[in-house]
Scaffold this motif. Sequence first.
Motif, short mmCIF file in Angstrom:
data_model
loop_
_atom_site.label_atom_id
_atom_site.label_comp_id
_atom_site.label_asym_id
_atom_site.label_seq_id
_atom_site.Cartn_x
_atom_site.Cartn_y
_atom_site.Cartn_z
N LEU A 178 4.45 4.62 2.73
CA LEU A 178 3.18 3.91 2.89
C LEU A 178 3.16 3.08 4.16
CD1 LEU A 178 2.14 2.80 -0.72
CD2 LEU A 178 1.26 4.69 0.66
N ASN A 179 4.32 2.62 4.61
CA ASN A 179 4.39 1.87 5.85
C ASN A 179 3.88 2.71 7.02
OD1 ASN A 179 5.15 -0.87 6.09
ND2 ASN A 179 6.82 -0.30 7.44
N ALA A 180 4.25 3.99 7.04
CA ALA A 180 3.79 4.88 8.12
C ALA A 180 2.28 5.05 8.06
CB ALA A 180 4.49 6.23 8.00
N LEU A 181 1.72 5.10 6.86
CA LEU A 181 0.27 5.19 6.69
C LEU A 181 -0.39 3.89 7.17
CD1 LEU A 181 -2.28 6.58 5.71
CD2 LEU A 181 -1.67 5.92 3.38
N ILE A 182 0.20 2.76 6.84
CA ILE A 182 -0.32 1.47 7.29
C ILE A 182 -0.33 1.41 8.82
CG2 ILE A 182 0.15 -1.02 7.38
CD1 ILE A 182 1.29 -0.67 4.47
N LEU A 183 0.71 1.94 9.45
CA LEU A 183 0.76 1.94 10.91
C LEU A 183 -0.39 2.75 11.50
CD1 LEU A 183 4.57 2.23 11.74
CD2 LEU A 183 3.10 0.23 11.89
N GLU A 184 -0.78 3.84 10.84
CA GLU A 184 -1.92 4.62 11.31
C GLU A 184 -3.20 3.80 11.22
OE1 GLU A 184 -2.03 7.61 12.77
OE2 GLU A 184 0.15 7.76 12.66
N LEU A 241 -2.92 -1.75 -1.41
CA LEU A 241 -2.64 -0.35 -1.09
C LEU A 241 -1.67 0.25 -2.10
CD1 LEU A 241 -3.37 1.80 1.03
CD2 LEU A 241 -1.29 1.14 2.25
N ARG A 242 -2.14 1.24 -2.84
CA ARG A 242 -1.33 1.89 -3.86
C ARG A 242 -1.45 3.40 -3.70
NH1 ARG A 242 -0.88 -2.74 -5.44
NH2 ARG A 242 -1.50 -4.02 -7.15
N ALA A 243 -0.30 4.06 -3.72
CA ALA A 243 -0.26 5.51 -3.55
C ALA A 243 -1.09 6.22 -4.62
CB ALA A 243 1.18 6.00 -3.56
N CYS A 282 -5.77 14.45 -4.55
CA CYS A 282 -4.51 15.16 -4.34
C CYS A 282 -3.42 14.52 -5.20
CB CYS A 282 -4.10 15.13 -2.87
SG CYS A 282 -3.65 13.48 -2.24
N ALA A 283 -2.27 15.15 -5.26
CA ALA A 283 -1.13 14.58 -5.97
C ALA A 283 -0.52 13.47 -5.12
CB ALA A 283 -0.10 15.67 -6.24
N VAL A 284 0.14 12.54 -5.78
CA VAL A 284 0.81 11.45 -5.06
C VAL A 284 1.80 12.02 -4.05
CG1 VAL A 284 2.37 9.48 -5.29
CG2 VAL A 284 0.48 9.74 -6.89
N GLY A 285 2.51 13.04 -4.45
CA GLY A 285 3.50 13.65 -3.55
C GLY A 285 2.90 14.20 -2.26
N ALA A 286 1.62 14.58 -2.31
CA ALA A 286 0.97 15.12 -1.12
C ALA A 286 0.87 14.07 -0.01
CB ALA A 286 -0.41 15.66 -1.47
N ILE A 287 0.78 12.81 -0.41
CA ILE A 287 0.73 11.73 0.59
C ILE A 287 1.98 11.77 1.46
CG2 ILE A 287 0.75 9.21 0.91
CD1 ILE A 287 -0.83 9.04 -1.76
N TYR A 288 3.11 12.02 0.80
CA TYR A 288 4.40 11.98 1.50
C TYR A 288 4.69 13.28 2.26
CZ TYR A 288 4.48 7.80 -1.20
OH TYR A 288 4.13 6.58 -1.73
#
Length: 195
Positions: free
Chosen positions: A54-60, A31-33, A42-48
């Motif tokens: 990324l931990n919060a995304l993993i929890l989803e 898993l890489r942003a 999208c931009a990497v910043g849009a993920i945040y």
Amino acid sequence: MGKVDERRAALRLKLIDLAEAQIAEGGLVSLRARDLAKGAGCAVGAIYNHFDDLNALILEVNGRTFTRLGEAVGGAVAQAEALDPKQRLIAMSHAYLDFAAEQQTLWRALFDVQMSLDGPVPDWYLQALGGLFAYIAAPLREMFPDMPEAELDLMTRALFSSVHGIVLLGLERRISGVPIDQIREMIGQVLLRIG
């Protein structure tokens, strides 16, 4: 919901879908942003803007995996409801093994995510884990009706840990594990000797 909100929701869902696919393909280490951003356009910043990290995304992603795992174990419990409590424990353990074997990287992510009970753990995550424990506790409560709840909870967690360890060691082909075709037998040997 306005168009901006719809686009935000669509991007959030797309990021979760992409993260799930990456984890399914190569585990958490894959898993890489940057790859997520590229795949989502999208931009990497849009993920945040959608996830703290990324931990919060993993929890989803793990929430989805817990749902499917719960459905697998719940299905096994429903099919085995006429069996005695030990046989129901074995049936749900076999469902757990089957799920883990078929979805190894997603299953491992449930336990490899960086999280502890000392830190912030989402309520839904604890509820999902509690749902799995409830399946185990029900037949144990039948077998040990006079056992105090605190002891029953501890026994439930001990059985989960035992089965999880057997499955993990077997699937990883560790020296202390057994070949995958013997994992079911090993689980049965442990669970049939309860009480």
